[in-house]
Write a protein that holds these residues in place. Structure first.
Motif, PDB file in Angstrom:
ATOM      1  N   VAL A   1       2.130   2.959  -0.650  1.00 33.15           N
ATOM      2  CA  VAL A   1       2.692   1.597   0.220  1.00 33.15           C
ATOM      3  C   VAL A   1       2.727   2.076   1.431  1.00 33.15           C
ATOM      4  O   VAL A   1       2.415   1.418   2.256  1.00 33.15           O
ATOM      5  N   TYR A   2       3.782   3.021   1.564  1.00 33.88           N
ATOM      6  CA  TYR A   2       4.083   3.224   2.964  1.00 33.88           C
ATOM      7  C   TYR A   2       3.014   4.315   3.773  1.00 33.88           C
ATOM      8  O   TYR A   2       2.942   4.298   4.908  1.00 33.88           O
ATOM      9  N   ARG A   3       2.283   4.991   2.828  1.00 31.46           N
ATOM     10  CA  ARG A   3       1.199   5.640   3.590  1.00 31.46           C
ATOM     11  C   ARG A   3      -0.046   4.425   4.139  1.00 31.46           C
ATOM     12  O   ARG A   3      -0.239   4.450   5.604  1.00 31.46           O
ATOM     13  N   ALA A   4      -0.245   3.426   3.510  1.00 31.64           N
ATOM     14  CA  ALA A   4      -1.015   2.513   4.001  1.00 31.64           C
ATOM     15  C   ALA A   4      -0.181   1.778   5.131  1.00 31.64           C
ATOM     16  O   ALA A   4      -0.955   1.304   6.267  1.00 31.64           O
ATOM     17  N   ALA A   5       1.045   1.411   5.073  1.00 33.54           N
ATOM     18  CA  ALA A   5       1.663   0.743   6.040  1.00 33.54           C
ATOM     19  C   ALA A   5       1.604   1.638   7.542  1.00 33.54           C
ATOM     20  O   ALA A   5       1.324   1.141   8.417  1.00 33.54           O
ATOM     21  N   TRP A   6       1.866   2.866   7.272  1.00 32.03           N
ATOM     22  CA  TRP A   6       2.158   3.758   8.408  1.00 32.03           C
ATOM     23  C   TRP A   6       0.656   3.947   9.079  1.00 32.03           C
ATOM     24  O   TRP A   6       0.504   4.131  10.283  1.00 32.03           O
ATOM     25  N   THR A   7      -0.283   4.053   8.136  1.00 34.53           N
ATOM     26  CA  THR A   7      -1.873   4.315   8.618  1.00 34.53           C
ATOM     27  C   THR A   7      -2.184   2.946   9.550  1.00 34.53           C
ATOM     28  O   THR A   7      -2.606   2.899  10.531  1.00 34.53           O
ATOM     29  N   LYS A   8      -1.682   1.736   9.066  1.00 37.09           N
ATOM     30  CA  LYS A   8      -2.011   0.687  10.019  1.00 37.09           C
ATOM     31  C   LYS A   8      -1.464   0.526  11.324  1.00 37.09           C
ATOM     32  O   LYS A   8      -1.864   0.159  12.297  1.00 37.09           O
ATOM     33  N   ASP A   9      -0.239   0.981  11.209  1.00 35.46           N
ATOM     34  CA  ASP A   9       0.655   0.876  12.554  1.00 35.46           C
ATOM     35  C   ASP A   9       0.461   2.157  13.374  1.00 35.46           C
ATOM     36  O   ASP A   9       0.567   1.778  14.686  1.00 35.46           O
ATOM     37  N   CYS A  10      -0.076   3.014  12.866  1.00 34.61           N
ATOM     38  CA  CYS A  10      -0.049   4.403  13.783  1.00 34.61           C
ATOM     39  C   CYS A  10      -1.541   5.008  13.861  1.00 34.61           C
ATOM     40  O   CYS A  10      -1.529   5.775  15.121  1.00 34.61           O
ATOM     41  N   VAL A  11      -2.425   4.757  13.051  1.00 37.01           N
ATOM     42  CA  VAL A  11      -3.645   5.365  12.892  1.00 37.01           C
ATOM     43  C   VAL A  11      -4.851   4.691  13.158  1.00 37.01           C
ATOM     44  O   VAL A  11      -5.831   4.845  13.978  1.00 37.01           O
ATOM     45  N   ALA A  12      -5.040   3.684  12.600  1.00 36.21           N
ATOM     46  CA  ALA A  12      -6.330   3.063  12.045  1.00 36.21           C
ATOM     47  C   ALA A  12      -6.065   1.675  12.106  1.00 36.21           C
ATOM     48  O   ALA A  12      -5.034   0.899  11.843  1.00 36.21           O
ATOM     49  N   GLU A  13      -7.184   0.838  12.774  1.00 33.59           N
ATOM     50  CA  GLU A  13      -7.156  -0.490  12.892  1.00 33.59           C
ATOM     51  C   GLU A  13      -7.321  -1.362  11.542  1.00 33.59           C
ATOM     52  O   GLU A  13      -6.643  -2.325  11.279  1.00 33.59           O
ATOM     53  N   ARG A  14      -8.175  -0.613  10.748  1.00 30.63           N
ATOM     54  CA  ARG A  14      -8.294  -1.116   9.541  1.00 30.63           C
ATOM     55  C   ARG A  14      -8.125  -0.199   8.194  1.00 30.63           C
ATOM     56  O   ARG A  14      -8.293   0.897   8.501  1.00 30.63           O
ATOM     57  N   VAL A  15      -7.375  -0.710   7.288  1.00 31.76           N
ATOM     58  CA  VAL A  15      -6.638  -0.023   6.273  1.00 31.76           C
ATOM     59  C   VAL A  15      -7.053  -0.472   5.023  1.00 31.76           C
ATOM     60  O   VAL A  15      -6.431  -0.448   3.779  1.00 31.76           O
ATOM     61  N   THR A  16      -8.643  -0.780   4.759  1.00 37.67           N
ATOM     62  CA  THR A  16      -9.016  -1.657   3.619  1.00 37.67           C
ATOM     63  C   THR A  16      -8.966  -0.720   2.291  1.00 37.67           C
ATOM     64  O   THR A  16      -8.252  -1.278   1.356  1.00 37.67           O
ATOM     65  N   ARG A  17      -9.118   0.637   2.445  1.00 42.80           N
ATOM     66  CA  ARG A  17      -9.003   1.412   1.226  1.00 42.80           C
ATOM     67  C   ARG A  17      -7.518   1.738   0.791  1.00 42.80           C
ATOM     68  O   ARG A  17      -7.175   1.833  -0.268  1.00 42.80           O
ATOM     69  N   GLU A  18      -7.013   2.165   2.092  1.00 45.75           N
ATOM     70  CA  GLU A  18      -5.301   2.451   1.695  1.00 45.75           C
ATOM     71  C   GLU A  18      -4.699   1.187   1.141  1.00 45.75           C
ATOM     72  O   GLU A  18      -3.825   1.530   0.208  1.00 45.75           O
ATOM     73  N   ALA A  19      -4.983   0.081   1.696  1.00 45.48           N
ATOM     74  CA  ALA A  19      -4.128  -1.262   1.405  1.00 45.48           C
ATOM     75  C   ALA A  19      -4.399  -1.223  -0.279  1.00 45.48           C
ATOM     76  O   ALA A  19      -3.581  -1.920  -1.098  1.00 45.48           O
ATOM     77  N   ALA A  20      -5.829  -1.347  -0.491  1.00 49.14           N
ATOM     78  CA  ALA A  20      -6.223  -1.573  -1.896  1.00 49.14           C
ATOM     79  C   ALA A  20      -5.767  -0.485  -2.903  1.00 49.14           C
ATOM     80  O   ALA A  20      -5.252  -1.060  -3.984  1.00 49.14           O
ATOM     81  N   MET A  21      -5.379   0.772  -2.434  1.00 51.88           N
ATOM     82  CA  MET A  21      -4.925   1.513  -3.422  1.00 51.88           C
ATOM     83  C   MET A  21      -3.397   1.293  -3.540  1.00 51.88           C
ATOM     84  O   MET A  21      -2.951   1.301  -4.537  1.00 51.88           O
ATOM     85  N   ALA A  22      -2.851   0.984  -2.476  1.00 52.29           N
ATOM     86  CA  ALA A  22      -1.418   0.648  -2.600  1.00 52.29           C
ATOM     87  C   ALA A  22      -1.226  -0.482  -3.500  1.00 52.29           C
ATOM     88  O   ALA A  22      -0.128  -0.660  -4.357  1.00 52.29           O
ATOM     89  N   LYS A  23      -1.891  -1.524  -3.230  1.00 52.02           N
ATOM     90  CA  LYS A  23      -1.765  -2.831  -4.063  1.00 52.02           C
ATOM     91  C   LYS A  23      -2.063  -2.648  -5.688  1.00 52.02           C
ATOM     92  O   LYS A  23      -1.192  -3.053  -6.464  1.00 52.02           O
ATOM     93  N   LEU A  24      -3.171  -1.741  -5.846  1.00 53.40           N
ATOM     94  CA  LEU A  24      -3.456  -1.521  -7.037  1.00 53.40           C
ATOM     95  C   LEU A  24      -2.423  -0.750  -7.772  1.00 53.40           C
ATOM     96  O   LEU A  24      -1.948  -1.163  -9.113  1.00 53.40           O
ATOM     97  N   ALA A  25      -1.958   0.286  -7.314  1.00 61.84           N
ATOM     98  CA  ALA A  25      -1.178   1.229  -7.987  1.00 61.84           C
ATOM     99  C   ALA A  25       0.122   0.622  -8.079  1.00 61.84           C
ATOM    100  O   ALA A  25       0.940   0.557  -9.050  1.00 61.84           O
TER     101      ALA A  25
END
Length: 392
Positions: A307-331
């Protein structure tokens, strides 16, 4: 007390830990009274929750600074932390906050300065309630099957069609609605996004839908609704991209809400097994019980990392985090279902007694595996990205 050691992870800044501590104290002091009549007065409870969250300053996190928000742009880590904390205390409070962000999300991300001033300032204050209207009777996970139409007429559009499974139906002051503006284009092309005030002539909530864990949900009907051009959000024909970008922000927060529910279930379980007498000792002393608790704790920390990898990536690294957000939600949603099921099992008869916290959580968690993209949709997203990355 819930484990908060994760706040020391490198994903977070000092203000994030302060936010959680402040909200946790506020929730303990106010949510029991605010939600005391949620089953008898669902709509009224939701309205009171939004008002209270606004007065306390928490809905300011749901909009950008230009419209009264806390951060220049939406801070996904803060959104996730708020949802996790509220969900740990009360699922309806989490819902009330979440919809302020999701419903106004297209305006936050793509709205004009005037649209943001007209709508988001009230969202930040908790004086207006928002809703996100994407799903239709035949277009849920398959957005490309959308049938709702908005035909150009004069200096505006005429909106006709039906939306269903819409949260805040009947209590929202405005809806961000997605409709097809170019019927000659197939699939996801030719869809646009509009702001529809609740008092628009031709708009009605035609049905309310009752759920296993009730919250305001219903079907919207649009019959020759005239919308001035100023109600168009972003570029005409870019509605699908707007919807996906909005979900890219808020999908991780669904995972965070599931995480909060799982933490609540584990806390309740640890309290119960430490007190329950069995076979001359306590339930907590049994190796099989300890193994189940170990699995629950592992699932929670694993989900939190995603969850917080996806959130941090969106805030600090990448404009889109489709993969990271999908993994977070699924898991997180799937794991939370298992954690809560284990909590029910370890509570025995109390776990299926109406009014027990884990019984409530068992009903609360189920919808999270469906809305904002069902688990199977997340699996497909993850698989396609993995395949494309391998090809590249």
């Amino acid at each position: 007390m819930s484990d908060q050691s994760y706040l020391g992870w490198p994903f977070f800044d000092a203000e994030h830990a302060t936010l959680v501590q402040t909200l946790d104290e506020w929730a303990k002091a106010h949510l029991p009274q605010l939600t005391a009549h949620e089953h008898e007065d669902l709509d009224g409870t939701c309205r009171r929750l939004v008002t209270a969250l606004g007065e306390a300053g928490f809905t300011r996190y749901a909009v950008p600074a230009g419209a009264g928000g806390v951060y220049e742009k939406l801070n996904v880590r803060s959104l996730c932390l708020i949802r996790e904390t509220l969900a740990r205390h009360n699922a309806l409070a989490d819902f009330a906050f979440a919809m302020q962000g999701l419903g106004s999300g297209p305006i936050s991300l793509f709205g004009t300065e005037q649209q943001q001033q007209d709508y988001l300032a009230d969202v930040a204050e908790g004086s207006k309630i928002s809703a996100f209207a994407l799903s239709e009777p035949n277009a849920g996970s398959d957005v490309a099957a959308m049938e709702c139409r908005a035909e150009a007429e004069g200096d505006g559009f005429i909106l006709n069609g039906t939306k269903t499974w819409i949260s805040n139906a009947g209590i929202a002051d405005f809806y961000t609605v997605f409709a097809r503006t170019d019927p000659t284009l197939e699939g996801a092309k030719g869809i646009s996004c509009f702001i529809v005030p609740a008092d628009t002539p031709g708009f009605e909530v035609s049905e309310r839908i009752d759920l296993v864990a009730p919250h305001p949900l219903g079907t919207l009907q649009f019959t020759d609704c005239y919308l001035p051009a100023k109600q168009l959000v972003g570029e005409q024909g870019r509605g699908f991209a707007i919807a996906m970008a909005t979900l890219d922000v808020f999908r991780s927060t669904v995972a965070a809400a599931a995480l909060g529910m799982a933490r609540c279930a584990l806390d309740a379980t640890l309290d119960h097994i430490g007190q329950r007498d069995i076979f001359g000792g306590k339930l907590v002393d049994l190796p099989l019980v300890q193994a189940k608790v170990g699995d629950m704790a592992l699932a929670i920390d694993s989900s939190a990392l995603l969850v917080y990898r996806a959130a941090w990536t969106k805030d600090c690294v990448a404009e889109r985090v489709t993969r990271e957000a999908a993994m977070a939600k699924l898991a997180a949603t799937e794991s939370a279902q298992q954690v809560i099921d284990s909590a029910v099992q370890l509570h025995g008869g109390k776990g299926v007694t109406k009014g027990n916290i884990v019984e409530s959580l068992y009903r609360d968690i189920r919808a999270l595996r469906i809305y904002e993209g069902a688990s199977e949709v997340q699996q497909t997203i993850i698989a396609r990205q993995a395949i494309d990355q391998h090809k590249g």
